[in-house]
Scaffold this motif. Structure first.
Motif, PDB file in Angstrom:
ATOM      1  N   ARG A   1       6.684  -2.376  -0.219  1.00 11.26           N
ATOM      2  CA  ARG A   1       7.653  -1.470   0.387  1.00 11.26           C
ATOM      3  C   ARG A   1       9.035  -2.092   0.447  1.00 11.26           C
ATOM      4  NH1 ARG A   1       5.252   1.181   5.654  1.00 11.26           N
ATOM      5  NH2 ARG A   1       7.371   1.968   5.755  1.00 11.26           N
ATOM      6  N   ILE A   2       9.049  -3.407   0.629  1.00  7.12           N
ATOM      7  CA  ILE A   2      10.359  -4.062   0.660  1.00  7.12           C
ATOM      8  C   ILE A   2      11.020  -3.969  -0.707  1.00  7.12           C
ATOM      9  CG2 ILE A   2      11.463  -6.322   0.825  1.00  7.12           C
ATOM     10  CD1 ILE A   2       9.423  -6.937   3.046  1.00  7.12           C
ATOM     11  N   PHE A   3      10.237  -4.137  -1.731  1.00  5.83           N
ATOM     12  CA  PHE A   3      10.812  -4.112  -3.071  1.00  5.83           C
ATOM     13  C   PHE A   3      11.111  -2.692  -3.551  1.00  5.83           C
ATOM     14  CE2 PHE A   3       8.317  -8.222  -4.004  1.00  5.83           C
ATOM     15  CZ  PHE A   3       9.264  -8.932  -3.308  1.00  5.83           C
ATOM     16  N   ASP A   4      10.526  -1.720  -2.887  1.00  2.00           N
ATOM     17  CA  ASP A   4      10.727  -0.344  -3.310  1.00  2.00           C
ATOM     18  C   ASP A   4      12.026   0.162  -2.695  1.00  2.00           C
ATOM     19  OD1 ASP A   4      10.492   2.171  -4.178  1.00  2.00           O
ATOM     20  OD2 ASP A   4       8.876   2.746  -2.820  1.00  2.00           O
TER      21      ASP A   4
END
Lengths: 211, 955
Positions: free
Chosen positions: A109-112
């Motif tokens: 989710r952080i990378f999204d």
């Protein structure tokens, strides 16, 4: 749950222990930290704004700090502000004993960056830029990337720096997709991401934040 | 929750997409209302419904389910408030309905609850007692996991040394102190008169002589009385066993740790697969909190990315090979020379000190400590020299680090070995220099003390002699002479033969006159080891203070008044070299293992040393070091450290074992004095203290008749395991190949399908498909009727079954559309959903016979995101998957080939979950299942028949 009290109620503490991967001491420590941050807020506020959260040394130098706040924030206004529970969520996901599943989920989710549930090439590009730093260092990187490209295929030598740099980047992104995109739809979804992550020996040990 | 639902519509794809992993994780959980996004009211309703049925079995199952939810709630990636809510609900249900079950279950539950609470408290306490946890965390958060791995390693070594200390302390040192003969009573425990005057000199103490030499620190102090104290503690036996146990314990813990580590990083074996992804996804060390460390980490990431790109492309060497090769050869020659030099120097120094000792009565401080100082100096200087040399080689930094480590390890080993070989050499000379004593009167005077080992033998025969003998222990030498002669006479009177043999045996022993220094070589070796350890510690402290601290101070405060930038150019700040430091720890531990047998207090000393090192190092790291430029991966190197440690342990064990087996123990000191070999203690114990049958059995067991087959068996076992490992490797690679081919198969299928769609006469064009609103898609999917104009439904004839129509419902709307549509569909709320349900339910019953439906999973996903999870489509899935799977067990292989490409074999989960749904149509479809299905390209084939349970109405 005002958070202004210096000590958490006992039941709440045990609930939190039940729900997170943190120990009692860690929760208390987190609460202390959180209260300090809260004191810096302008008014009496249950949430702590992102700017204040990011003053924590643990997050200050993290290139993904804003993403981290956004992911863990449950604020309606999408401003990345954290309540104490969000804060605990954050610490729990980054704690020692959190499972790989949880960690990889949040990492995804952080990378999204655009919150659409997949990592597409835009996300990946942003990710690489975040890692390499977008400020003055980036220029150097681009220059060097150009050299790299030049080494490989001399025909590219004459091209402009930016063009070849982006070429390298795309190459790189393509490599990532080639490796991880199992269903070949041009994006990395959560399960593919977790598949990749679960093979990595370093992920669990490095995806940690300690207060 | 109310404030949650609104943003939830926007982040829906995210939240829902994450859910499928819970299903993978515990496929046992068949359905769980808490994975619905439907909002709390729905959940509660459903719970109420289900629980209210009075079937105890169902009730029990539900409660079990809720309990499982409670147990696993931590592993859910939800916001805490939601978890709290779910937890409360689940608890309520459990509380409410548990009473309806039997009372014992209630008690059980209460007991389990209590147990859990206790375990949590215990865990909290245990965490409190892990030493240096906060310190390490602090370092971790400054410098990342690489530097912290050094400290964690140090702490682990500390733990090992604690156990070793307890072993030696409890079983050797304490018994000797409590029950052994006190200081000054026997010869091996008294300081010789001529040394007594200098025994308290600082100089003597420093070289571990004087009082220290005759203390529990060293081997020589321990008495050789077979049983001490009122309890009859067998000290010599214990000494031997503990000496072996130290090695055994170290081996076992090391191997276990290594096995655990390798199990954890087993997946890392195939590391070529995802090099790029890892470099991006796992690059950042989230622990780093120090801006400087972050900077260097960022640089390292850029480097590694660049490196990866370069490695992927073909490398062209532009530096001339000849120069490079000659440089490398030169470098290696230099390294070899310095290695040989260091070994020679050590040997030379030991030799010199030996000669000096023989020639000069009084030695200066330098002469006494020459050996250890030289060894420590070499271990300090040589690694830096190697580093300089390695710059010459121009290797890739990672390779050069590996070379550096290997060289340093060889150096350390060379040092230790040359030292121990020189020492053993000296021991050899010592024992050969002693002349064999003639059998004169004074030699027999020692008979009593020497014959102590055979005391047990004697005591059975002539009890009064033993009494006398025991009394001789406290007598002075002159008295001893007298008494022994009387003993001898009486003994020979009673048992002439026995005594004769005893005499023969003892006369062979070397005899040393009182005036000569006791040649207690074990004590000597122990002294050297302890001395080495101490000097090493001093040098470490000095190097930390000088090289790190002073340098840091100079750089920090003098950089303003200097013409060049001190901080970035020449002296810089000291780097924390993880690899070298870890190697130093390993070396240190090697010394301990080597000397532990000869100096039982060495582990205790090492514990102190490690504690000191921990504090000093962590202080130094935090105040005056910068992290190493070369980023060292913690997890991958962990087993590397351990492997080196294991190597070290093995090599350090060899000299000790060699000494034990090869050399005769000193005659007048130590627990084994008077024995031919140290290990004789074991056979002696077997012979004397065990019943006869036991020694008989032992003699059989140790005879070649048993040993050889056992060895053979071991070899066979090793071979067998090896072949199994090999075959597993082959299977592994085959699986990988299979995976790849499946992947390509999958691709082909998608292409075929796309081609089919293009050829289809009534193929839906893509435009309307993209724009079609979500409800129409749902309904088309749900009804599986081909008549919807804007649903993307394609028919084509199946040649196999007559009259079958194959329907492919595909949906290729982009994600963005989905979320938008989802948001749109969400807002109308529940009534719309209800309507749809009512409208389309009957349609399901008219599914044509043997219909074959290709449904894109993407479509299901869409359906779910629009929150119509009770929609019939997944329901059809359940039935058809179920019926097909029960009918045709080769379903897996034949029809769902594409599925196995999915990493964790989710098919099983789905089928398992489909069972209850199909059996009991009133239950809800576990929506998470649909979530878990791979999107887009993976096709699920569904086969429906009107006779299937799915055609029943779900209401």
């Amino acid at each position: 749950m005002g958070g202004t009290a210096s000590n958490l109620p006992k039941e709440l503490l045990s609930e939190y222990q039940e729900l997170t991967f943190l120990t009692k001491q860690e929760i208390n420590e987190a609460h202390k930290k959180f209260c300090q941050l809260q004191a810096r807020e302008n008014g009496p506020n249950e949430r702590v704004s992102m700017q204040n959260i990011l003053t924590l040394p643990e997050l200050k130098s993290n290139p993904f700090r804003e993403r981290v706040c956004h992911v863990f924030s449950t604020s309606d206004r999408k401003d990345g502000s954290l309540s104490f529970e969000d804060f605990l969520d954050l610490l729990s996901a980054f704690s020692d004993s959190a499972t790989l599943e949880i960690k990889s989920h949040y990492a995804f989710r952080i990378f999204d960056f655009d919150d659409d549930g997949t990592l597409d090439s835009e996300d990946l590009k942003k990710l690489v830029n975040c890692l390499t730093g977008e400020t003055d260092d980036a220029r150097l990187t681009l220059e060097e990337m150009r050299q790299l490209i030049g080494n490989v295929s001399p025909s590219h030598r004459g091209q402009t720096a930016i063009r070849s740099a982006s070429l390298t980047q795309t190459r790189f992104l393509l490599q990532i997709l080639e490796e991880s995109d199992i269903d070949k739809d041009g994006t990395v979804n959560l399960s593919e991401f977790q598949h990749v992550i679960s093979r990595s020996p370093d992920f669990v040990s490095s995806f940690k934040i300690v207060l | 929750m109310s404030d949650m639902t609104e943003p939830a519509t926007i982040t829906r794809p995210l939240i829902s997409s994450k859910r499928h992993k819970s299903i993978r994780k515990n496929s046992r959980r068949i359905y769980s209302p808490y994975q619905d996004e439907n909002g709390p009211s729905d959940d509660e309703d459903k719970d109420g419904e289900r629980v209210d049925s009075n079937d105890p079995e169902e009730l029990f199952q539900n409660i079990q389910l809720q309990k499982e939810i409670i147990a696993n709630i931590r592993t859910k990636p939800w916001p805490i408030r939601r978890k709290l809510k779910v937890l409360k609900q689940a608890r309520e249900i459990v509380l409410k309905f548990e009473g309806r079950l039997t009372r014992t279950r209630g008690y059980q539950a209460a007991g389990a609850d209590l147990l859990k609470k206790i375990s949590r408290v215990l865990y909290n306490v245990v965490v409190l007692f892990i030493p240096w946890e906060m310190r390490i965390k602090k370092i971790e958060s400054h410098f990342g996991s690489g530097v912290a791995s050094y400290f964690i390693f140090l702490r682990w070594l500390f733990g090992i040394n604690i156990v070793l200390t307890i072993l030696t302390g409890a079983f050797i040192v304490l018994p000797e102190l409590l029950a052994g003969a006190p200081f000054g009573t026997i010869r091996s425990k008294t300081i010789p008169k001529e040394h007594l005057s200098s025994a308290q000199d600082l100089d003597t103490i420093w070289s571990l002589g004087g009082y220290l030499q005759y203390s529990v620190l060293f081997y020589g102090y321990y008495g050789n009385v077979r049983k001490i104290g009122s309890a009859g503690y067998r000290l010599p036996l214990a000494y031997f066993l503990v000496g072996m146990a130290v090695f055994a314990y170290s081996f076992i813990t090391l191997l276990r740790k290594m096995a655990k580590n390798s199990r954890m990083s087993l997946a890392g074996a195939s590391d070529e697969n995802f090099t790029f992804c890892w470099r991006v996804f796992c690059a950042w060390d989230y622990l780093i909190g120090n801006p400087e460390a972050a900077e260097s980490k960022g640089a390292a990431i850029i480097n590694s990315i660049r490196e990866a790109i370069v490695e992927e492309q073909e490398k062209k060497k532009d530096t001339s090979l000849a120069v490079l090769i000659s440089l490398r050869i030169l470098a290696n020659i230099l390294v070899l020379l310095s290695l040989a030099g260091s070994i020679y120097i050590i040997y030379f120094v030991v030799d010199r000190s030996q000669k000096l000792e023989q020639e000069k009565p009084e030695l200066t401080l330098w002469e006494k400590n020459e050996v250890s100082v030289v060894v420590s100096l070499i271990t300090m200087i040589a690694p830096s020299a190697f580093e300089l040399v390695s710059q010459l080689e121009m290797y890739h930094p990672r390779t050069s680090l590996r070379f550096q480590l290997a060289r340093v390890l060889v150096l350390y080993l060379g040092n230790l070995y040359s030292l121990i070989i020189a020492l053993l050499d000296k021991v050899n000379i010592m024992s050969s220099a002693i002349p064999v004593a003639p059998g004169n009167v004074s030699s027999t005077s020692y008979l009593a003390t020497i014959s102590q080992p055979t005391e047990d033998n004697l005591s059975t025969i002539v009890p009064d002699i033993t009494e006398r003998q025991n009394s001789t222990l406290t007598m002075t030498l002159l008295d001893l002479n007298n008494s022994v002669t009387t003993i001898k006479s009486t003994a020979s009177y009673g048992q002439p033969m026995r005594m004769q043999s005893l005499l023969n045996q003892t006369v062979i022993y070397e005899y040393n006159t009182r005036s000569q220094q006791d040649p207690c070589w074990e004590t000597y070796v122990g002294q050297e080891m302890l001395k080495l350890s101490i000097i090493d510690m001093i040098f470490t402290v000095a190097s930390i203070l000088l090289i790190d601290f002073i340098r840091g101070l100079v750089v920090r405060y003098l950089s303003d008044c200097c013409c060049w930038d001190l901080e970035s150019k020449f002296p810089e700040y000291g780097e924390f070299k993880i690899a070298e430091n870890v190697l130093h720890l390993i070396y240190n531990q090697g010394m301990i293992w080597m000397g532990a047998f000869f100096s039982p207090c060495l582990p205790a000393f090492n514990v102190l040393k490690l504690i000191g090192l921990m504090y000093l190092r962590s202080w130094a790291v935090l105040t005056c070091n910068v992290p190493h430029q070369q980023v060292f991966r913690a997890s991958r190197s962990n087993n590397f450290y351990l492997a080196m440690l294991l190597f070290m342990l093995f090599l350090c064990m060899l000299p000790t074992i060699f000494a034990i087996v090869r050399y005769r123990p000193s005659q007048y000191c130590g627990p084994f004095s008077g024995q031919e070999k140290i290990y004789d203690i074991i056979s002696e114990t077997f012979a004397n203290d065990f019943p006869l049958w036991f020694s008989k059995v032992m003699s059989y067991v140790t005879s070649p008749v048993v040993v050889l087959p056992a060895l053979l068996l071991l070899f066979m076992l090793i071979y067998y395991l090896q072949s199994i490992a090999r075959s597993l490797k082959v299977t592994n690679s085959q699986l990988r190949l299979q995976l790849q081919s499946e992947r390509t198969d999958d691709k082909k299928k998608v292409f075929k399908l796309a081609a089919g769609r293009l050829q289809a006469p009534e193929g839906a064009d893509k435009k309307p498909e993209q724009e079609s609103d979500i409800t129409s898609m749902e309904s088309s999917a749900r009804s599986t009727s081909p008549t919807r104009p804007n649903g993307s439904v394609v028919n084509f004839e199946s040649p196999v079954r007559h009259g079958n129509s194959i329907r492919t419902i595909t949906q290729s709307a982009s994600r963005a559309d989905v979320s938008r549509a989802a948001g749109a569909a969400r807002s109308p709320g529940a009534p719309v959903r209800q309507k749809h349900k009512a409208e389309h339910v009957p349609n399901r019953s008219v599914l044509p016979d043997g219909i074959k439906v290709y449904v894109s999973v993407h479509c299901c996903w869409l359906l779910h995101t629009s929150a119509v999870h009770e929609a019939s489509l997944p329901f059809i899935f359940a039935c058809v998957v179920l019926t097909e799977c029960t009918a045709a067990p080769q379903f897996h292989k034949d029809k769902c080939g594409g599925w196995s490409t999915y990493p964790s074999g989710t098919l099983d989960t789905w089928v398992a979950a489909a069972v209850p749904v199909a059996q009991n149509p009133t239950t809800t479809w576990p929506t998470t299942l649909v979530q878990g299905m791979p999107r887009a390209s993976t096709q699920i084939r569904c086969f429906g028949r009107p006779s299937d349970p799915c055609t029943r109405s779900p209401a």
